[in-house]
Design a protein around this motif. Structure first.
Motif, PDB file in Angstrom:
ATOM      1  N   GLN A 183       0.824  -1.203   0.000  1.00 16.43           N
ATOM      2  CA  GLN A 183       0.000   0.000   0.000  1.00 16.43           C
ATOM      3  C   GLN A 183       0.862   1.259   0.000  1.00 16.43           C
ATOM      4  O   GLN A 183       0.552   2.232  -0.699  1.00 16.43           O
ATOM      5  N   ALA A 184       1.939   1.225   0.787  1.00 16.36           N
ATOM      6  CA  ALA A 184       2.834   2.385   0.807  1.00 16.36           C
ATOM      7  C   ALA A 184       3.488   2.589  -0.554  1.00 16.36           C
ATOM      8  O   ALA A 184       3.630   3.724  -1.028  1.00 16.36           O
ATOM      9  N   ALA A 185       3.878   1.486  -1.207  1.00 20.21           N
ATOM     10  CA  ALA A 185       4.467   1.603  -2.543  1.00 20.21           C
ATOM     11  C   ALA A 185       3.455   2.143  -3.546  1.00 20.21           C
ATOM     12  O   ALA A 185       3.791   2.976  -4.401  1.00 20.21           O
ATOM     13  N   ALA A 186       2.196   1.677  -3.440  1.00 24.72           N
ATOM     14  CA  ALA A 186       1.162   2.175  -4.353  1.00 24.72           C
ATOM     15  C   ALA A 186       0.904   3.659  -4.133  1.00 24.72           C
ATOM     16  O   ALA A 186       0.735   4.426  -5.095  1.00 24.72           O
ATOM     17  N   ARG A 187       0.886   4.076  -2.851  1.00 31.14           N
ATOM     18  CA  ARG A 187       0.697   5.502  -2.570  1.00 31.14           C
ATOM     19  C   ARG A 187       1.859   6.323  -3.097  1.00 31.14           C
ATOM     20  O   ARG A 187       1.673   7.440  -3.611  1.00 31.14           O
TER      21      ARG A 187
END
Length: 401
Positions: A183-187
């Motif tokens: 999720q952090a990478a997607a954000r």
């Protein structure tokens, strides 16, 4: 000092190393008893009745040790085969006495560790198969050896359940951490895409607006005022080259090393900042809109993100004035203080209902996003006396003041 030296080594021990160590510990004590008292009882509980150990007993114990070590070695590559050997090891060791001796919970400690490791690191199917193998072995022992104590049976099952719960909890924590990382990478990817979109919009929209005005002016005066038309074409060339340079700089920043060549990429030029405001005023004046730039406070070096964001906000606001305000002038005020930088762009033009919000609204949205990322304040709207005003306040981090 001692902990600093040993902890990294312990972290590098594979799971098979822990199961092998557990087997050595749980087998060392009964082996010493056999050698000291001549009795064949593993964890002497009276069932051996003091009978001496034979050569066959030692052979079975050695075979069990080999099975345990082989299972420990296979645990990382073939976990189900590894735990099968670790489960079989205590059964082989006890069967060697040929006396129906009872298995104790501690003898299955290596298998319990293996069950926890498989549950934590492997699929749910592998975890269920490993748990079923251990549970069936314990159940068969209780059925085949009726003299097994209730406390021993319950203790063995309890250790297996605890190992499975610890492994399951570790597995869930790892999966949750991976989900948070994804999720952090997607954000981060989304934020980077938005940043690139803002940069492209600010760069291209301003240049296209200036080029359109200059081209229109050149077309109107090319027959009557060739010199003015030539100047307009020169401004078009300059604006196009600057935008092309900016696009190349952005693509250079996005380019991954090693995609096409192993050569080192050339150093990137610094991004635009408030020092480019005068150049922006010159190009806009050539397009027919005069900018009155007013500086307040001491001009100083700003953090790159604050400097570039302030310039991009001015550039986008001025572009909206050129394209939508139907006016010949606007005012830009820049106030540099110790703790913040404030910019204000205002005009006295007349806009249509659509253009009063800055055209499609993407320009204002991009400016607001820039300010929000830096923790500042942004406002934009029509003035009571007519015209439009854009204002932004960007805080300067304390560490760079």
């Amino acid at each position: 000092m001692y902990a600093t030296l040993t902890l990294p080594l312990l972290k590098r021990v594979p799971p098979g190393g822990w199961t092998a160590l557990a087997w050595l510990v749980v087998s060392l004590y009964p082996t010493l008893l056999v050698g000291q008292h001549g009795t064949a009882g593993w964890f002497d509980d009276g069932s051996t009745q003091g009978l001496p150990a034979t050569g066959g007993d030692w052979a079975m114990l050695s075979l069990a040790g080999l099975a345990a070590l082989a299972g420990s070695a296979l645990l990382g590559r073939r976990p189900l085969a590894g735990i099968a050997l670790l489960i079989a090891a205590p059964v082989i060791a006890n069967g060697g006495w040929n006396l129906g001796s009872q298995l104790t919970p501690l003898q299955f400690l290596p298998a319990d560790i293996a069950l926890g490791v498989i549950t934590a690191t492997r699929s749910r199917r592998a975890s269920r198969i490993a748990a079923a193998m251990l549970a069936c072995t314990l159940l068969l022992h209780v059925v085949m050896v009726p003299s097994t104590g209730t406390a021993d049976a319950q203790g063995a099952v309890l250790l297996a359940v605890i190992a499975w719960l610890i492994g399951r909890s570790t597995h869930q924590s790892r999966v949750h951490a991976e989900q948070l990382g994804a999720q952090a990478a997607a954000r981060a990817v989304t934020a980077e895409r938005l940043r690139i979109a803002r940069e492209l919009h600010d760069m291209v929209a301003h240049t296209i607006g200036v080029i359109a005005l200059q081209a229109g002016a050149a077309r109107r005066v090319i027959d009557t005022q060739p010199t003015r038309a030539r100047d307009a074409l020169g401004e078009i060339e300059t604006a196009s080259r600057e935008t092309l340079s900016g696009l190349r700089r952005m693509l250079g920043a996005l380019r991954r090393p090693g995609d096409d060549t192993d050569a080192e990429p050339a150093p990137l030029e610094p991004g635009p900042g408030l020092s480019n405001v005068d150049r922006l005023a010159e190009s806009t004046a050539a397009a027919g809109v005069t900018i009155d730039v007013q500086w307040h406070g001491a001009q100083r070096r700003l953090p790159p993100d604050v400097d570039m964001s302030a310039f991009r906000i001015i550039q986008e606001a001025v572009t909206n004035v050129v394209r939508h305000a139907n006016t010949k002038s606007c005012k830009v005020s820049i106030d540099c203080q110790d703790t913040e930088v404030s910019v204000e762009i205002s005009d006295s033009g007349h806009r249509s209902a659509h253009s009063a919000a800055g055209g499609s609204g993407l320009g204002l949205l991009g400016m607001r996003e820039r300010v929000d990322l830096l923790g500042g304040d942004f406002s934009a709207g029509p003035l009571p006396q007519g015209g439009f005003r854009v204002a932004a306040r960007l805080p300067v981090p304390a560490g760079v003041r």
